[in-house]
Design an enzyme around this catalytic site. Structure first.
Site, PDB file in Angstrom:
ATOM      1  N   ASP A  69      47.936   7.370  28.896  1.00 29.63           N
ATOM      2  CA  ASP A  69      47.652   6.840  27.547  1.00 29.63           C
ATOM      3  C   ASP A  69      46.181   7.431  27.125  1.00 29.63           C
ATOM      4  O   ASP A  69      45.304   7.558  28.247  1.00 29.63           O
ATOM      5  CB  ASP A  69      47.707   5.590  27.473  1.00 29.63           C
ATOM      6  CG  ASP A  69      49.062   4.808  27.326  1.00 29.63           C
ATOM      7  OD1 ASP A  69      49.913   5.701  27.361  1.00 29.63           O
ATOM      8  OD2 ASP A  69      49.001   3.880  26.914  1.00 29.63           O
ATOM      9  N   HIS A  83      50.441   9.390  35.507  1.00 33.43           N
ATOM     10  CA  HIS A  83      51.819   9.724  35.999  1.00 33.43           C
ATOM     11  C   HIS A  83      52.018  10.876  36.137  1.00 33.43           C
ATOM     12  O   HIS A  83      51.285  11.980  35.512  1.00 33.43           O
ATOM     13  CB  HIS A  83      52.814   9.184  34.917  1.00 33.43           C
ATOM     14  CG  HIS A  83      52.638   7.502  34.925  1.00 33.43           C
ATOM     15  ND1 HIS A  83      53.868   6.846  35.071  1.00 33.43           N
ATOM     16  CD2 HIS A  83      51.797   6.609  34.528  1.00 33.43           C
ATOM     17  CE1 HIS A  83      53.580   5.505  35.026  1.00 33.43           C
ATOM     18  NE2 HIS A  83      52.314   5.409  34.575  1.00 33.43           N
ATOM     19  N   SER A 117      38.329   7.204  31.776  1.00 38.24           N
ATOM     20  CA  SER A 117      37.795   8.536  32.237  1.00 38.24           C
ATOM     21  C   SER A 117      38.684   9.658  31.523  1.00 38.24           C
ATOM     22  O   SER A 117      39.101   9.478  30.452  1.00 38.24           O
ATOM     23  CB  SER A 117      37.713   8.598  33.743  1.00 38.24           C
ATOM     24  OG  SER A 117      37.051   9.631  34.229  1.00 38.24           O
TER      25      SER A 117
END
Length: 283
Positions: free
Chosen positions: A90, A143, A248
């Site tokens: 995200d 992911h 980050s």
């Protein structure tokens, strides 16, 4: 003026010490401390707790445990098409496109070299890149964007500048200066790399196969070879690779000439979600 002051103060700060102190505080399991920090973060960063699998903040062991919270099942559906490369996180797709003359775009008017990013002159296979910025309010797990086998991991110590929009537009070679963890995978399109870029206040980077690496824990470049038969660490698209213990940046590098992004290359700062279609593998 304010932006320049923000950058100047970062040059003065002891990056590693600051991040390690934050790590100690964020790992505290003292209920008063961790609940206060969680409530403060939810309010400050407008965190959407409705998406979290666990919405009761008292159930989180620490502030870091909250920051790496899981999402509700099926909240981020993923394409089953093997020719679709998915977003690993995200965040905001800040820059993406073709690697030209061994250079990647950091921000408008700013380039940095692929060689400096991965600390290696062996860069010929990588042709495309995508940079995703994770703000403090975002889901912080990373992911796998495509099915693949882990072949190597490289840790590169470095600075811990903030990686927000101000800093990326002001600090030259930012992503090549900051601490980073590079994970290499063998896939149907050849070698890809998923790069975890450290930043100020990030209390560590973790992977599911290695565990936590504290800010600048190693003083020199470290390499782990996973290519031998005894490891055989494989991931399906959408599997969790690891996480940041604060906001980050993740950078993806892909090989070959058959990857086409789903977005127009003259656009940037596009809001994106984990498992969303990022690129297509063309014939």
């Amino acid at each position: 003026m304010r932006d320049n002051l923000f950058i100047y103060l970062q040059y003065l700060l002891p990056h590693t010490l600051t991040s390690r102190l934050v790590s100690k505080l964020a790992d505290s399991e003292n209920k008063i401390i961790k609940n206060h920090l969680i409530k403060l973060a939810i309010k400050k960063f407008n965190i959407n707790l409705v998406e979290a699998k666990e919405t009761d903040i008292s159930k989180y062991k620490s502030f870091n445990d909250f920051f790496i919270r899981e999402l509700k099942d099926d909240l981020r559906p993923i394409s089953n098409d093997k020719n679709v490369i998915s977003s690993p996180a995200d965040g905001v797709l800040s820059q993406f496109g073709t690697i030209t003359d061994n250079s990647l775009i950091q921000a408008k008017g700013k380039l940095f070299s692929l060689e400096s990013l991965i600390a290696s002159s062996s860069t010929t296979s990588f042709t495309k890149f995508a940079t995703i910025y994770l703000s403090p309010k975002d889901y912080h797990r990373v992911h796998m964007p495509i099915d693949g086998k882990l072949t190597k991991m490289v840790y590169i110590p470095g600075k811990l500048f903030s990686v927000n929009k101000i800093t990326t537009s002001k600090v030259d070679n930012l992503f090549a200066k900051n601490e980073r963890l590079i994970c290499y995978f063998d896939t149907i399109i050849g070698e890809i790399a998923v790069i975890f870029v450290g930043a100020l206040l990030v209390a560590g980077i973790e992977t599911v196969w290695h565990g936590k690496i504290a800010p600048n824990y190693y003083k020199d470049i470290q390499t782990w070879d996973y290519n031998s038969a005894k490891f055989n660490i494989k991931f399906n698209k959408g599997d969790i690779l690891g996480w940041f213990n604060f906001g980050s940046t993740v950078i993806i590098l892909t090989s070959g000439n058959n990857v086409s992004f789903k977005f127009e290359e003259n656009k940037n700062n596009i809001k994106i979600q984990v498992n969303q279609d990022l690129a297509l593998i063309t014939e």
